[in-house]
Design an enzyme around this catalytic site. Structure first.
Site, short mmCIF file in Angstrom:
data_model
loop_
_atom_site.label_atom_id
_atom_site.label_comp_id
_atom_site.label_asym_id
_atom_site.label_seq_id
_atom_site.Cartn_x
_atom_site.Cartn_y
_atom_site.Cartn_z
N CYS A 160 0.86 -1.18 0.00
CA CYS A 160 0.00 0.00 0.00
C CYS A 160 0.90 1.23 0.00
O CYS A 160 1.34 1.69 1.06
CB CYS A 160 -0.91 -0.01 1.22
SG CYS A 160 -2.04 1.40 1.30
N CYS A 346 -8.11 5.31 -7.97
CA CYS A 346 -7.25 5.83 -6.90
C CYS A 346 -7.06 7.32 -7.10
O CYS A 346 -6.81 7.78 -8.22
CB CYS A 346 -5.90 5.11 -6.92
SG CYS A 346 -4.75 5.71 -5.65
#
Length: 416
Positions: A160, A346
């Site tokens: 991440c 995103c």
């Protein structure tokens, strides 16, 4: 009427989506219980803003009781200790046992600070409320002290990378506004083979975009970087280089939570492999969604990386799980789709601007890709935060159709 019992471990994006969607689809046919030790839902994508004082805790959290109780969902505020898949029950830390007909594991990650010496003691992070709050206090002290060298990044084993980029660019923005950026050199260290890789092999022209942005902001970066140790005064890299740091922030590596690690249901990292219906291959009444799901790496990289699992992806998995449990209860065919086939949306914040990234399929080759840095993307991230908190406050997983319509309209304007 005998109701089907569904036990959901986890009360964040994936867990709440499964619980609310099941009640919407099945109503009184299903008894849903959510096991979650935390008292509030937390909108984690905005924790970097909380750390620099742009948000307050109350803006990013909702008591779980206000979400679940009125929706007819039982909430057990406890931590799961043991999963007994053969017996179809879960033992809690207080010794009680909860049986289930279907189990959904949506437990998120364990932040593995112990993987790098000194990481937990000497570096900051924005991965949970406690960390972001402590980072905020340290950041204020750093600014009051006139700045100094910063080292920001993601250690080896991370999947991440977004929070590292967001805090790096946000720090640059805040320091410029404070007039002390010239006293505060920034070094970005990442285990990715290149900046903008994101564990995905890059998304469109993300490599060029992030390299150009870092060059423009005079941020030096180290790709294929490993961190050997974090000290109170700096960061020691795996190649032997020592970087001075008055302030350091890193994303730690993830592994599965303790209850999954002990269960034997996952791989050595504690991630759960699933079939196309998001069921455990051996135990067909055990499902997984969100970070808990094992995703294959995009490619072999010098420092191992893995695809991220964003909130958008977690919700997609959760809707699939809820739909398949409902189909099982109603005697209908299951829907199957591999996790790697999920779309990616995103928005990586950069202060006044943001990078908007969209692609079909987690892994390349992809049918459609769109990457753009713009001020409207920053505004879109703010609007989505507010929208999501209102939606969840109204216990409305049924707004999924509205979300799809808004995304379709946005993508249509962008020519996607």
């Amino acid at each position: 009427m005998n109701r089907v019992g569904v036990l959901v471990l986890g009360g964040s994006f994936a867990g709440l989506t499964v619980a609310l969607e099941l009640k919407r689809r099945l109503g009184r046919r299903v008894a849903v219980t959510v096991v979650e030790p935390e008292g509030n839902f937390l909108f984690r994508p905005s924790l970097h803003w909380l750390a620099v004082g742009w948000r307050r805790e109350r803006q990013l959290s909702i008591p779980l009781g206000k979400i679940l109780g009125p929706a007819g969902i039982r909430w057990v505020r406890a931590r799961a200790a043991e999963i007994h898949a053969e017996a179809a029950d879960v033992g809690l830390e207080d010794g009680s046992v909860l049986p289930y007909d279907h189990l959904v594991i949506a437990t998120g990650p364990h932040l593995d600070f112990g993987a790098v010496p000194g990481l937990g003691e000497n570096a900051h992070h924005v991965m949970d409320l406690e960390g972001a709050t402590a980072t905020g206090a340290a950041w204020r002290a750093y600014l009051e002290g006139g700045g100094g060298p910063l080292v920001i990044g993601a250690v080896q084993g991370v999947s991440c990378f977004g929070p590292a980029y967001e805090f790096c660019f946000l720090a640059d923005h805040v320091l410029r506004r404070a007039g002390i950026r010239h006293h505060s050199p920034i070094r970005f260290v990442t285990s990715e083979p290149f900046v903008g890789h994101m564990g995905l092999g890059g998304v469109g022209n993300s490599r060029r975009m992030f390299e150009d942005e870092m060059d423009k902001r005079d941020i030096r970066w180290e790709a294929n970087g490993t961190v050997a140790e974090v000290t109170s005064g700096g960061v020691k890299l795996g190649n032997g280089e020592e970087l001075p740091a008055k302030f350091s922030l890193f994303v730690p590596s993830f592994r599965g939570v303790d209850v999954v690690m002990r269960s034997g249901l996952g791989n050595p990292k504690g991630w759960i492999g699933v079939d196309g219906a998001y069921r455990h291959p051996k135990h067909q009444n055990v499902y997984a969604a969100g970070v808990a799901v094992a995703l294959p790496p995009r490619e072999t990289t010098p420092v191992p990386t893995a695809p991220p699992k964003t909130g958008y992806m977690a919700e997609g998995m959760a809707r699939m799980v809820a739909g398949n449990i409902a189909a099982t209860v109603l005697g209908r065919p299951l829907t199957e789709s591999q996790p790697a086939e999920l779309d990616i949306v995103c928005i990586a914040d950069m202060g006044r601007e943001a990078a908007f990234m969209y692609s079909t399929q987690v892994l390349a080759p992809r049918n459609h890709v769109y990457v753009k840095k713009a001020r409207w993307a920053h505004r879109l991230k703010e609007l989505f935060e507010r929208y999501y908190m209102v939606k969840l406050g109204h216990r409305a997983s049924a707004w999924d159709g509205l979300e799809r319509a808004l995304l379709a309209k946005t993508f249509g304007r962008l020519g996607i």
